[in-house]
Design an enzyme around this catalytic site. Structure first.
Site, PDB file in Angstrom:
ATOM      1  N   THR A 351       0.827  -1.197   0.000  1.00 17.71           N
ATOM      2  CA  THR A 351       0.000   0.000   0.000  1.00 17.71           C
ATOM      3  C   THR A 351       0.863   1.248   0.000  1.00 17.71           C
ATOM      4  OG1 THR A 351      -0.125   0.407   2.391  1.00 17.71           O
ATOM      5  CG2 THR A 351      -1.616  -1.254   1.483  1.00 17.71           C
ATOM      6  N   ASP A 352       0.285   2.352  -0.424  1.00 13.47           N
ATOM      7  CA  ASP A 352       0.925   3.642  -0.211  1.00 13.47           C
ATOM      8  C   ASP A 352       0.923   3.925   1.284  1.00 13.47           C
ATOM      9  OD1 ASP A 352       2.155   6.092  -0.800  1.00 13.47           O
ATOM     10  OD2 ASP A 352       0.942   6.347  -2.595  1.00 13.47           O
TER      11      ASP A 352
END
Length: 645
Positions: A351-352
């Protein structure tokens, strides 16, 4: 206040002492069949995961069988950690380094959290000290129960400029144009060479995971991250993305490579009104041109065929494109149905940063809320569950493995689900050779990082990235290249550099030519992080527009604009004698072009719109669609260099 700081310092020191005291001995060396191996679990035997002769999948399976739930959970998190300047572990509050207020000590993450993937924001000014710190961290990791090595990751850090907050300072590394400038060269082999040099410099100091390249398309000119992309054309971006990945990883990722985490699937460019998805007001990605599939091309024709090891989805919500309007990483239709099943991607999906919990200062003050777009009302526990269900492997910008352990112990997540993700993450550690030898030659790092050959290659790329947009004065002549030693009025140029080319004067009225460097305009935003982002309108405010055109009325103006985003400047372009678009080039490189020491060859990687009305009328997801652009995509002039004598 001093008492409070002293108490915090003491607390961190005690915490560090406790963590480090929990470490065991360093791995012994086993000699078998004339070969040496590290006894990472210290049992006096050669386990399959310690044996480099065993196929990687078997090594991963053997290690997984030996891992506790807590150790598996730790592998699934990656967050920032601090770096010491003296080559030792970074273990507490450093009054000369304010980042230690925000970042956990090395041992807290490594020992207490069982984490072994870290991202770094420290500037590498001293390659030897940085490499020594890396070695110290790997030695500490070797002393954990199973000796799982650390993977060190970084955002881009090779730019002459920092592109409005899209990259880290280059420090001692060789200096190159922004990725958008590499796109201006139209040269895939140059991009591959650049990424190969990045690989060599990263490896010299122990960095083994690149949180780049960005395969996003800059179809929305107001977006703050344009400089990190290869422009708005999908075919060009695909070609350069593939070259970049191959430069980092080789044709097949192994111990000589750096793993590429390509971002941001499924394309982070079409931001509503160009706002940035780091912030709630920019959480929507929109597709008024029904052009979602266009943004997949750099992945399907670039990153995936090149074998990208890892992928990062973006923050934003792809409005109306799936069965629910939630951020990409929370979206099962994006992560599992599209990325895993449709494209068959079996690498790591990370994920970011910061989707689950708020970024807090000392656990007290929220400096940036979680970017949990579309699921803001969910608790951190529920957000983690949704991310796992979507299909991600690793949680970026988070350090809460205890919450994942709780989810397993409560029966909400089967441990076998963790095994799927941990297997992928460990596989890359084995492919990179970290289990066999994670150490680097700290003294040699100084010779590799910023070597003369790498610096020269970066300067050549800066030259090739410059785009000559105009070369016509009011009388129909072509002022460039300049000859002799004219009187120069300069702005935003190092006087010592400019003095090599001409006689410097104090006012435009005294000059033969004015040479001014400026940057694409933006609207400053309030807030600690918002202020770092270049967003909003692209046209010059009236006072600056008037000032530049007045200078151009007094003396032939040669204007350079740093285009970290497209700029709107028709009146300024009309009044200028020459205009150059740059994407990260030092003063000497710019003046070398102006004085004809090389022939300009760059081509625009995006349109330069003719007005803000045209910008507002174009579609965020469609390339090349602003009406009557001032300079179209692919535009660029050149000139012949006069022969001596």
């Amino acid at each position: 206040m001093l008492l409070g700081i002293g108490g915090l310092w003491l607390t961190l020191k005690l915490q560090s002492w406790s963590n480090l005291s929990d470490l065991g001995e360093r791995a012994g060396i086993l000699e078998i069949d004339g070969l040496t191996f590290r006894d990472l679990n210290k049992n006096g035997e050669l386990d399959p995961y310690e044996d480099r002769r065993v196929p990687i999948d078997e090594r991963v399976d053997d290690l997984l069988r030996q891992m506790t739930l807590e150790e598996k959970a730790g592998v699934m998190f990656i967050n920032f950690t601090s770096v010491s300047s003296d080559g030792e572990l970074s273990e507490g509050l450093d009054f000369f380094d304010p980042t230690t207020l925000l970042l956990a000590p090395n041992s807290e993450l490594l020992v207490a959290k069982h984490m072994n993937s870290f991202s770094l924001i420290a500037t590498v000014d001293d390659p030897t000290a940085f490499a020594s710190w890396q070695n110290a961290l790997q030695k500490a990791a070797e002393r954990t129960r199973l000796g799982i090595p650390v993977t060190l990751a970084t955002d881009p850090r090779h730019g002459v400029a920092t592109g409005g907050g899209i990259a880290l300072p280059s420090g001692a590394f060789s200096k190159w144009p922004d990725p958008i400038g590499l796109a201006a060269t139209r040269d895939a082999e140059l991009v591959r060479e650049f990424a190969d040099i990045v690989r060599q410099e990263y490896r010299a100091v122990g960095l083994r995971l690149a949180l780049h390249p960005s395969a996003d398309l800059a179809t929305e000119p107001r977006w703050a991250r344009v400089a990190a992309t290869f422009g708005e054309d999908a075919a060009l971006s695909a070609e350069l993305t593939a070259a970049y990945v191959r430069g980092l990883q080789g044709e097949k990722l192994d111990a000589r490579g750096v793993a590429a985490m390509v971002k941001h699937f499924s394309g982070g460019g079409p931001q509503a009104d160009g706002e940035d998805a780091h912030f709630e007001y920019g959480k929507e990605q929109v597709y008024p041109g029904d052009n979602f599939d266009y943004h997949l091309i750099p992945f399907e024709d670039g990153a995936f065929p090149a074998g990208a090891a890892q992928v990062m989805p973006y923050y934003g919500i792809p409005i109306g494109q799936t069965d629910e309007d939630v951020g990409f990483s929370f979206n099962r239709s994006i992560v599992t149905s599209l990325l895993r099943e449709h494209y068959g991607f079996d690498g790591v999906i990370c994920t970011d940063w910061g989707l689950i919990s708020d970024n807090e200062l000392l656990g007290i003050y929220t400096i940036l809320p979680a970017r949990a777009w579309g699921v803001e009302d969910l608790t951190p526990r529920e957000r983690m569950l949704k991310l796992i269900d979507a299909g991600v492997d690793q949680f970026g910008g988070e350090q809460i493995p205890e919450l994942l352990v709780e989810l397993v112990r409560s029966g909400d997540v089967p441990e076998a689900r963790l095994d799927e993700s941990v297997r992928r993450i460990l596989r890359d550690k084995f492919r990179l050779g970290l289990f066999d030898d994670p150490y680097v030659d700290a003294e040699a790092a100084q010779q590799v990082v910023g070597s003369d050959a790498f610096v020269a290659a970066g300067i050549e790329a800066q030259r090739r990235s410059l785009v000559l947009l105009k070369n016509r004065d009011g009388e129909g002549g072509s002022p460039l290249p300049l000859i002799g030693r004219p009187r120069l009025y300069i702005e935003n140029i190092d006087p010592d550099v400019a003095a090599k080319f001409g006689e410097l004067v104090a006012t435009p009225e005294e000059a033969d030519f004015a040479i001014i460097r400026t940057s694409a305009p933006y609207e400053p935003r309030n807030g600690l992080f918002e202020s770092l982002v270049h967003a909003g309108a692209l046209d010059f405010p009236e006072p600056e527009k008037r000032r530049l055109t007045e200078i151009a009325g007094k003396v032939p103006l040669i204007l350079d604009i740093y285009l970290d985003r497209p700029a709107v400047f028709p009146e300024i372009a009309q009044s200028s004698a020459a205009v150059i678009g740059s994407f990260g080039a030092n003063d000497e490189v710019l003046l070398d072009l102006i004085f004809g020491r090389f022939t300009p060859s760059g081509r625009l990687p995006f349109e330069l719109p003719s007005s803000m009305q045209a910008v507002e009328a174009q579609f965020e997801d469609v390339p090349h669609d602003s009406r009557n652009p001032l300079y179209p995509f692919g535009y660029g002039l050149s000139f012949d260099i006069p022969k001596a004598g």
